[in-house]
Design an enzyme around this catalytic site. Structure first.
Site, mmCIF file in Angstrom:
data_model
loop_
_atom_site.group_PDB
_atom_site.id
_atom_site.type_symbol
_atom_site.label_atom_id
_atom_site.label_comp_id
_atom_site.label_asym_id
_atom_site.label_seq_id
_atom_site.Cartn_x
_atom_site.Cartn_y
_atom_site.Cartn_z
ATOM 1 N N HIS A 146 14.896 7.818 1.905
ATOM 2 C CA HIS A 146 14.302 7.557 3.222
ATOM 3 C C HIS A 146 14.826 6.262 3.812
ATOM 4 O O HIS A 146 14.175 5.632 4.642
ATOM 5 C CB HIS A 146 12.763 7.544 3.112
ATOM 6 N N ASN A 175 11.065 5.058 -1.428
ATOM 7 C CA ASN A 175 10.533 3.765 -0.997
ATOM 8 C C ASN A 175 11.553 2.976 -0.182
ATOM 9 O O ASN A 175 12.767 3.103 -0.381
ATOM 10 C CB ASN A 175 10.085 2.947 -2.212
ATOM 11 N N ASP A 192 11.126 -0.426 0.149
ATOM 12 C CA ASP A 192 10.846 -1.838 -0.163
ATOM 13 C C ASP A 192 11.966 -2.514 -0.953
ATOM 14 O O ASP A 192 11.900 -3.717 -1.223
ATOM 15 C CB ASP A 192 9.511 -1.955 -0.927
ATOM 16 N N PRO A 203 0.829 -1.211 0.000
ATOM 17 C CA PRO A 203 0.000 0.000 0.000
ATOM 18 C C PRO A 203 0.864 1.262 0.000
ATOM 19 O O PRO A 203 1.981 1.244 0.524
ATOM 20 C CB PRO A 203 -0.799 -0.105 1.308
ATOM 21 N N ASP A 204 0.317 2.344 -0.587
ATOM 22 C CA ASP A 204 1.063 3.604 -0.469
ATOM 23 C C ASP A 204 0.645 4.227 0.858
ATOM 24 O O ASP A 204 0.094 3.525 1.726
ATOM 25 C CB ASP A 204 0.804 4.496 -1.699
ATOM 26 N N PHE A 205 0.938 5.489 1.077
ATOM 27 C CA PHE A 205 0.677 6.087 2.399
ATOM 28 C C PHE A 205 -0.615 6.879 2.433
ATOM 29 O O PHE A 205 -1.383 6.778 3.398
ATOM 30 C CB PHE A 205 1.855 7.006 2.785
ATOM 31 N N ARG A 206 -0.846 7.665 1.345
ATOM 32 C CA ARG A 206 -1.894 8.687 1.473
ATOM 33 C C ARG A 206 -3.105 8.475 0.567
ATOM 34 O O ARG A 206 -3.989 9.298 0.541
ATOM 35 C CB ARG A 206 -1.270 10.078 1.225
HETATM 36 N N1 APR Z 1 -0.060 4.582 -10.308
HETATM 37 C C1 APR Z 1 0.192 5.917 -10.303
HETATM 38 N N2 APR Z 1 0.137 6.681 -9.179
HETATM 39 C C2 APR Z 1 -0.191 6.049 -8.029
HETATM 40 C C3 APR Z 1 -0.454 4.660 -7.953
HETATM 41 C C4 APR Z 1 -0.373 3.923 -9.162
HETATM 42 N N3 APR Z 1 -0.607 2.602 -9.196
HETATM 43 N N4 APR Z 1 -0.748 4.344 -6.649
HETATM 44 C C5 APR Z 1 -0.667 5.496 -5.945
HETATM 45 N N5 APR Z 1 -0.341 6.514 -6.768
HETATM 46 C C6 APR Z 1 -0.077 7.917 -6.415
HETATM 47 C C7 APR Z 1 -1.038 8.491 -5.408
HETATM 48 O O1 APR Z 1 -2.136 9.092 -6.093
HETATM 49 C C8 APR Z 1 -0.160 9.548 -4.729
HETATM 50 O O2 APR Z 1 -0.112 10.739 -5.511
HETATM 51 O O3 APR Z 1 1.191 7.910 -5.788
HETATM 52 C C9 APR Z 1 1.223 8.903 -4.766
HETATM 53 C C10 APR Z 1 1.584 8.223 -3.453
HETATM 54 O O4 APR Z 1 1.751 9.240 -2.487
HETATM 55 P P1 APR Z 1 2.056 8.834 -0.963
HETATM 56 O O5 APR Z 1 1.138 7.757 -0.539
HETATM 57 O O6 APR Z 1 2.115 10.123 -0.179
HETATM 58 O O7 APR Z 1 3.512 8.172 -1.006
HETATM 59 P P2 APR Z 1 4.898 8.936 -1.080
HETATM 60 O O8 APR Z 1 4.803 10.163 -1.946
HETATM 61 O O9 APR Z 1 5.926 7.932 -1.450
HETATM 62 O O10 APR Z 1 5.134 9.380 0.469
HETATM 63 C C11 APR Z 1 6.322 10.078 0.745
HETATM 64 O O11 APR Z 1 5.817 9.984 3.111
HETATM 65 O O12 APR Z 1 5.198 8.833 4.997
HETATM 66 C C12 APR Z 1 6.260 9.310 4.288
HETATM 67 O O13 APR Z 1 8.403 8.415 4.375
HETATM 68 C C13 APR Z 1 7.134 8.167 3.851
HETATM 69 O O14 APR Z 1 8.441 7.983 1.829
HETATM 70 C C14 APR Z 1 7.141 8.280 2.335
HETATM 71 C C15 APR Z 1 6.800 9.739 2.119
#
Ligand code: APR
Length: 278
Positions: free
Chosen positions: A138, A119, A121, A45-48
């Protein structure tokens, strides 16, 4: 022609114009900046993201606030939530995505100047991107150490503890052990600061799968020169990318986006073959 607008590098803000630029050989020093969005199709999963993001699903860990799970002062108080999450996130269970393979393809074609990833991972490494091309801004799960005496901690032991959901303690001073992931409140690795001006040398910048909400990483795309085209491959517009005279938006799923770009460059078969072996 209005003198104030800098000469444009691309013949248009389109995927075709971008592919033309890449095929011309003018894009030979590409910087790539990535976030959790490039690993979601691998099952991480992503974060937000609203429903599926990690921060929306940590309620069961009853944290004072979601990001506390990665906060160093909270971790000192209560390392349980992080270790519960580490059990889910620990590398080795996931396969790199075709987006990771696209970055590897850029490297194999001698076009990758540097990959900056947020990331933890290690999927870029598993996709075959070489260590000297990666800046893990990170940190990552690759190493772990004691947060009190900094004594390194053997990897095999931490795997055991994470599997058994136990909290590993330093063999030396009994302090808490933590993977070298950058928590909120901690410094980014020196390698990040040593490389953060590299985007100024780039002739193409590709940003993928990140909300660009966390500094100082989020300032990287702004480090490129005015005439350097910037591409955003992301579900949504972020970081002001799209307003620059040579910005190209490829909005939607990043795996689809990299396939479209690869196809326009005549690389699709090569990309699929590479990913099939990953
Ligand atoms: N394809 C394209 N975009 C995607 C996909 C996908 N399959 N899945 C998610 N996204 C987009 C989301 O719409 C969002 O804009 O990727 C982005 C993910 O954002 P975050 O969840 O905030 O992740 P990230 O930017 O890596 O977070 C940054 O926050 O919590 C800290 O240290 C942690 O490294 C992390 C940092």
């Amino acid at each position: 022609v209005d003198e104030s607008t800098p000469p444009r590098t691309l013949s248009g803000r389109t995927l075709e114009a971008l592919a033309e630029y890449i095929k011309s050989g003018k894009a030979s020093k590409i910087v790539v900046m990535t976030g959790a969005g490039i690993s979601t199709s691998a099952g991480i999963p992503d974060f937000r993201s609203p429903e599926t993001g990690l921060y929306a699903n940590l309620a069961r860990l009853n944290l004072p606030y979601a990001e506390a799970v990665f906060d160093i002062s909270y971790f000192r108080e209560n390392p349980e939530p992080f270790y519960a999450l580490a059990h889910e996130l620990y590398p080795g269970k996931y396969r790199p995505t075709v987006t990771h393979s696209f970055i590897r393809l850029l490297q194999d074609k001698g076009l990758l100047l540097k990959l900056f990833t947020q990331n933890i991972d290690c999927l870029e490494r598993e996709a075959g991107v070489s260590d000297d091309k990666i800046i893990e801004a990170h940190g990552s799960f690759a190493r772990q150490s004691c947060i009190d005496c900094s004594q390194p901690y053997p990897e095999e032991n931490i795997k055991e503890h994470i599997d058994k959901r136990e909290i590993p303690r330093c063999h030396h001073c009994k302090g808490l052990v933590k993977p070298e992931i950058v928590f909120f409140g901690e410094q980014l690795p020196a390698a990040f600061f040593q490389s953060r001006t590299l985007p100024m040398q780039a002739d193409l910048c590709i940003v993928m799968g990140t909300s660009l909400t966390v500094q100082p990483f989020a300032s990287l795309p702004g480090m490129t020169r005015e005439e350097t085209p910037r591409v955003l491959i992301n579900k949504e517009r972020v970081g002001g990318i799209g307003s620059g005279s040579d910005d190209v938006l490829i909005l939607g799923d990043c795996d689809d986006g990299v396939r479209k770009l690869a196809e326009a460059c005549g690389w699709l078969e090569e990309l699929e073959a590479l990913w099939a072996t990953t």
